[in-house]
Structure formats: C-alpha cells, structure tokens
Scaffold this motif. Structure first.
Motif, short mmCIF file in Angstrom:
data_model
loop_
_atom_site.label_atom_id
_atom_site.label_comp_id
_atom_site.label_asym_id
_atom_site.label_seq_id
_atom_site.Cartn_x
_atom_site.Cartn_y
_atom_site.Cartn_z
N GLU A 390 -2.66 4.01 19.32
CA GLU A 390 -2.30 5.26 18.65
C GLU A 390 -1.63 4.97 17.31
OE1 GLU A 390 -0.56 8.38 21.52
OE2 GLU A 390 -0.40 6.49 22.63
N ALA A 391 -0.79 3.94 17.28
CA ALA A 391 -0.10 3.58 16.04
C ALA A 391 -1.11 3.20 14.97
CB ALA A 391 0.87 2.42 16.29
N ARG A 392 -2.14 2.43 15.37
CA ARG A 392 -3.16 2.01 14.39
C ARG A 392 -3.85 3.22 13.77
NH1 ARG A 392 -7.83 -2.62 15.12
NH2 ARG A 392 -8.76 -2.33 13.05
N THR A 393 -4.17 4.20 14.58
CA THR A 393 -4.81 5.43 14.06
C THR A 393 -3.92 6.12 13.04
OG1 THR A 393 -6.02 5.74 16.15
CG2 THR A 393 -5.76 7.67 14.72
N GLU A 394 -2.63 6.17 13.32
CA GLU A 394 -1.69 6.84 12.42
C GLU A 394 -1.56 6.07 11.09
OE1 GLU A 394 -0.33 9.72 12.75
OE2 GLU A 394 -0.95 10.10 14.80
N PHE A 395 -1.48 4.74 11.16
CA PHE A 395 -1.37 3.95 9.93
C PHE A 395 -2.63 4.08 9.08
CE2 PHE A 395 1.79 1.12 12.33
CZ PHE A 395 2.88 1.66 11.68
N GLU A 396 -3.78 4.11 9.72
CA GLU A 396 -5.04 4.27 8.98
C GLU A 396 -5.11 5.65 8.32
OE1 GLU A 396 -7.91 3.41 11.98
OE2 GLU A 396 -7.88 1.23 11.61
N ARG A 397 -4.63 6.65 9.05
CA ARG A 397 -4.58 8.01 8.49
C ARG A 397 -3.64 8.04 7.27
NH1 ARG A 397 -6.13 12.97 6.91
NH2 ARG A 397 -4.55 14.58 7.28
N ALA A 398 -2.50 7.40 7.36
CA ALA A 398 -1.55 7.35 6.24
C ALA A 398 -2.16 6.64 5.05
CB ALA A 398 -0.27 6.66 6.68
N ALA A 399 -2.90 5.56 5.30
CA ALA A 399 -3.54 4.81 4.20
C ALA A 399 -4.57 5.67 3.48
CB ALA A 399 -4.19 3.55 4.76
N GLU A 400 -5.25 6.53 4.21
CA GLU A 400 -6.23 7.44 3.59
C GLU A 400 -5.55 8.47 2.69
OE1 GLU A 400 -8.34 9.29 6.74
OE2 GLU A 400 -9.43 7.47 7.35
N LEU A 401 -4.34 8.88 3.07
CA LEU A 401 -3.67 9.96 2.35
C LEU A 401 -2.92 9.49 1.10
CD1 LEU A 401 -2.21 12.03 5.34
CD2 LEU A 401 -4.10 12.67 3.83
N THR A 402 -2.38 8.26 1.11
CA THR A 402 -1.61 7.81 -0.05
C THR A 402 -2.52 7.56 -1.24
OG1 THR A 402 0.01 6.24 -0.87
CG2 THR A 402 -1.70 5.36 0.58
N ARG A 403 -1.98 7.80 -2.45
CA ARG A 403 -2.73 7.53 -3.68
C ARG A 403 -2.23 6.27 -4.38
NH1 ARG A 403 -2.39 11.50 -7.74
NH2 ARG A 403 -0.40 12.21 -6.94
N ASN A 404 -1.27 5.59 -3.75
CA ASN A 404 -0.74 4.37 -4.35
C ASN A 404 -1.41 3.16 -3.71
OD1 ASN A 404 1.37 2.01 -4.31
ND2 ASN A 404 1.95 3.32 -6.02
N ALA A 405 -2.00 2.30 -4.55
CA ALA A 405 -2.78 1.18 -4.04
C ALA A 405 -1.91 0.19 -3.27
CB ALA A 405 -3.47 0.47 -5.21
N ARG A 406 -0.70 -0.10 -3.77
CA ARG A 406 0.18 -1.04 -3.08
C ARG A 406 0.58 -0.52 -1.70
NH1 ARG A 406 0.25 -6.14 -5.47
NH2 ARG A 406 0.36 -5.91 -7.72
N GLU A 407 0.89 0.75 -1.64
CA GLU A 407 1.29 1.34 -0.37
C GLU A 407 0.12 1.37 0.60
OE1 GLU A 407 4.31 4.90 0.92
OE2 GLU A 407 2.97 5.26 -0.78
N ARG A 408 -1.09 1.65 0.09
CA ARG A 408 -2.27 1.67 0.95
C ARG A 408 -2.50 0.30 1.58
NH1 ARG A 408 -5.65 2.85 -2.67
NH2 ARG A 408 -5.32 5.10 -2.50
#
Length: 421
Positions: A390-408
């Motif tokens: 479940e955590a992996r799904t959430e982190f992948e979702r967050a990576a899709e939403l951020t517009r900052n390359a370093r944070e992604r």
C-alpha cells in the motif's frame, strides 16, 4: 579598480539602493512606473560616469539627486502634461531650489516611510498574486525581468506582462502611495506578509523544475522580511514571519545533498544548521511574543520551527508540543494542509497508526485531492506499519502529482524501497 570591477560594484549598489530610490521617487512623481524609469535612468548614468569618475562617497545620495533632477527636467519638457503635474513640477522645483540635494549627503529621513509605502503598494490586494510577486521582486528586490522569470520557471515576456499589468492596474485604480490607515492596515499587512512568504516558500521548496531549492528567492524574501520588521517594529506577525524565515533558512545547507538531492528534516545533519540564523530567528520570535496578543499564523509556525531548532538531535524533538501548536494554528487559520502537518506531528508523538487515522479522515478533502504530500505522508505511515504494498502505491501516486524533478526522484526511490523484503 577595473571597469568590470566598477560595474559589479554598481550592480551590487543597485540591489541595495534601488527599492529606497524608487520609493523616494514615487513620492515625488506619484507614479510608481515613472519612478522606476527615473531610477533606471540614474543607474544608467552611474554606469556611464562612475568607471571614469569613481564611485561617490554616498552612491545612494548620488543616484537620488540624479533621478530627482531628471524628474524635474521631464516635467518641464512635457508641454502637454496635465495641470496638476505642472503644479507638481513647480512644487518640486521650489523644494529643490530651497534645499538642493547634496549627492554626498545621507538620504532623506522619511525614506523609510517611503519604502513602507512602496511595500504596501506593490503588495496591494487589487493586484493578482502573480502580479504582486513580480512587482515586489522587481521594485523591492531589485531583480531584472529575466531573473524573476528564471526563478519562477516562466517566460520573460510573461513576467514583463505581469509587471506592466500590475503597474497599469495601480494607475487605473488610483491606488494612493501611502501607508494604509488603521481601518484596513491589518488586512493590507496580511497581503504583504503573504507575498513575502510565498516568495520565500518558492525558494525553500520549489514547486516545479529540477532544483529542490532556489536560495536566491529565500535571500530576497528574507531581506524583505528584515526590512519590514525594521519599518514596523510593533507588528508581532511581522517579527513572526521574520523568525520563521530565519529558522528555516538555517537548515538550507543541510537540506540538499552533494548531488542536489533532497534531505528530509529527520535525516539532516544538524551540525550543518546555521546557528547564526537560528539565533536571529529565536530573537525575532521572542520579540513577537513580547508584543503580546494572541499569536498569529506566522508566529505559531515560527514557534513550531523553533521546536526543531532547539532539538540538538531529531530524537529530542518535542513532537507533542508541535502537535499542540499545529492545533492552535488550525484554529486560527483552518486548513486541511495544516491538519495534514498536525497528523505528522501526532504520528511522531503517538505512533504511525494515530497519524494514519487522521490522514485517512482528510482523504476526501477537495483541497488535498491533487496535493502530492497527502499520499507521500500516508505512504510513510503505511511503510512504518509494515504495509509496504500500500505504501508503494501511495509513493508512486505522490511522484505523479509533484512537479519538482528532485522530489519525484526521491518519492520513486521510496516506492522502490517498499519492494525490498
């Protein structure tokens, strides 16, 4: 000193003096756009003359004297000027005849009042937030249009249009060059603080682009905050904002790794936190608290930052106190983002399950639907609870939403870590 050395010195002087220069001229000509043009004309004159004549003892006084004389010449040359401007020209000319400014003399005593007027004008709520940011950085930060465009990752013509539109709006709405009266002062000051902190936040945690931080914007916002604190010493929230920015700035070196990668708060080497900034921040927070009254949102956020600053190690952080402060902040400024931050503090104090329950209650909040930190925080809680899929799904979702390359990149690495047995 070589010509190139002189030009670099002149550029530095412009950054230091331009805001006060434009402010003083705006009081004279009653037009912030014209004031900026006159200030730039004086700057060009300095570039032409100072390499040969040398930098004057008081460069700010020289620039002001030059710009004021150009203002008089402009008003006298324009035959079609409105009657009130003709009267204004005679008024200024008489003032100059009575006491011609000495280029080597200190600037006028009321220059601080002029600067405060300019701050309130540039951050006037009649302007769009984008217009307020661009105009503030241009008039008060001394940044060029190109520098502002690069800082916010937009095109130079876009920034130029925002500045032109902002100046036109101020003129069309006949916004006075004045410090607002007591009736509207609190609201207007809130607008000023909002814009300064918006500039700081964009530098501290860039919303888009390849860089995790843009230190130049932090420095500009911090300088504006310090100036405002000097100009309004009895305003607790101004000192609160100054304290918040000083303490957050103290962590700058520790927030970025050798390759520019983000380093999260609890993983930072606190030996790299700048103690000078921390002391400045704690002193500003003390001034805010000594002024009394109910703490405002910036003073409360500064108090939260101070809890981190006072902890020598992450394990010594008083998370219960931080959770309480976030509760007070949510009461003063109700916000789902603040509640998300409170959930993090509660999780640190009482465990990830307690934090997850609070976060799950926020998942239906409209303001958080596309906010990348919601799935990021939820993923962190799930990971700590051993629910790695479940955590992996959430982190992948967050990576899709951020517009900052370093944070992604960081979020995808955390997602990948969830696959490790």
């Amino acid at each position: 000193m070589t010509a190139s050395d002189t030009h670099r010195t002149i550029d530095a002087i412009w950054r230091i003096e331009s805001a006060r220069l434009i402010a003083g001229l705006a009081r004279i000509v009653r037009d912030v756009g014209l004031a900026e043009e006159l200030a730039q004309d004086a700057f060009v004159a300095a570039l032409e003359q100072w390499p040969a004549s040398g930098i004057p003892q008081n460069p700010g006084g020289w620039l002001m004297a030059t710009a004021r004389h150009r203002a008089i010449d402009l008003l006298r040359r324009n035959k079609r000027i409105e009657r009130q401007h003709e009267a204004l020209g005679r008024e200024i000319a008489a003032e100059l005849d009575e006491a011609a400014p000495d280029p080597d003399a200190p600037l006028e005593n009321d220059m601080s009042d002029d600067l405060l007027r300019l701050i309130f004008m540039a951050c006037h709520p009649v302007l769009s937030p984008e217009g307020r940011v661009a105009l503030t950085l241009r008039l008060l930060g001394g940044l060029t249009t190109d520098e502002i465009a690069r800082a916010f990752l937009v095109s130079e013509p876009t920034v130029a249009q925002r500045i032109v539109r902002a100046k036109r709006t101020l003129a069309d709405e006949k916004v006075p060059f004045e410090v607002p009266g007591s009736a509207e002062r609190a609201e207007r000051l809130s607008s000023v603080l909002e814009i300064i902190y918006l500039i700081f936040n964009e530098g501290y945690s860039a919303t888009a682009g390849d860089d995790w931080m843009r230190p130049g914007l932090c420095e500009d916002a911090l300088r504006l905050g310090r100036i405002l604190a000097e100009l309004t010493p009895q305003e607790a929230e101004v000192h609160g904002l100054a304290a918040l920015m000083e303490i957050q700035t103290s962590r700058s070196r520790a927030r970025v790794g050798p390759a520019g990668e983000p380093i999260l708060l609890l993983e930072q080497n606190r030996l790299h936190w700048d103690q000078i900034f921390i002391r400045r921040g704690l002193n500003a927070l003390d001034r805010a608290e000594r002024l009394g009254g109910e703490p405002g949102p910036y003073a409360l956020q500064a108090a939260i930052a101070a809890c981190h600053a006072r902890a020598r190690m992450a394990e010594e952080t008083d998370w219960s106190r931080i959770a309480t402060l976030y509760g007070e902040l949510a009461r003063v400024v109700p916000s789902s983002v603040i509640e998300l931050n409170r959930a993090v503090a509660v999780a640190m104090a009482d465990g990830p399950q307690a934090g997850l329950e609070l976060v799950d209650a926020l998942r239906s909040e409209p303001a958080l639907q596309n906010y990348h930190l919601l799935p990021s925080v939820r993923g962190d809680f799930l990971f700590k609870l051993g629910r790695k899929a479940e955590a992996r799904t959430e982190f992948e979702r967050a990576a899709e939403l951020t517009r900052n390359a370093r944070e992604r990149k960081l979020l995808l690495e955390r997602a990948q870590a969830c696959a490790v047995p």
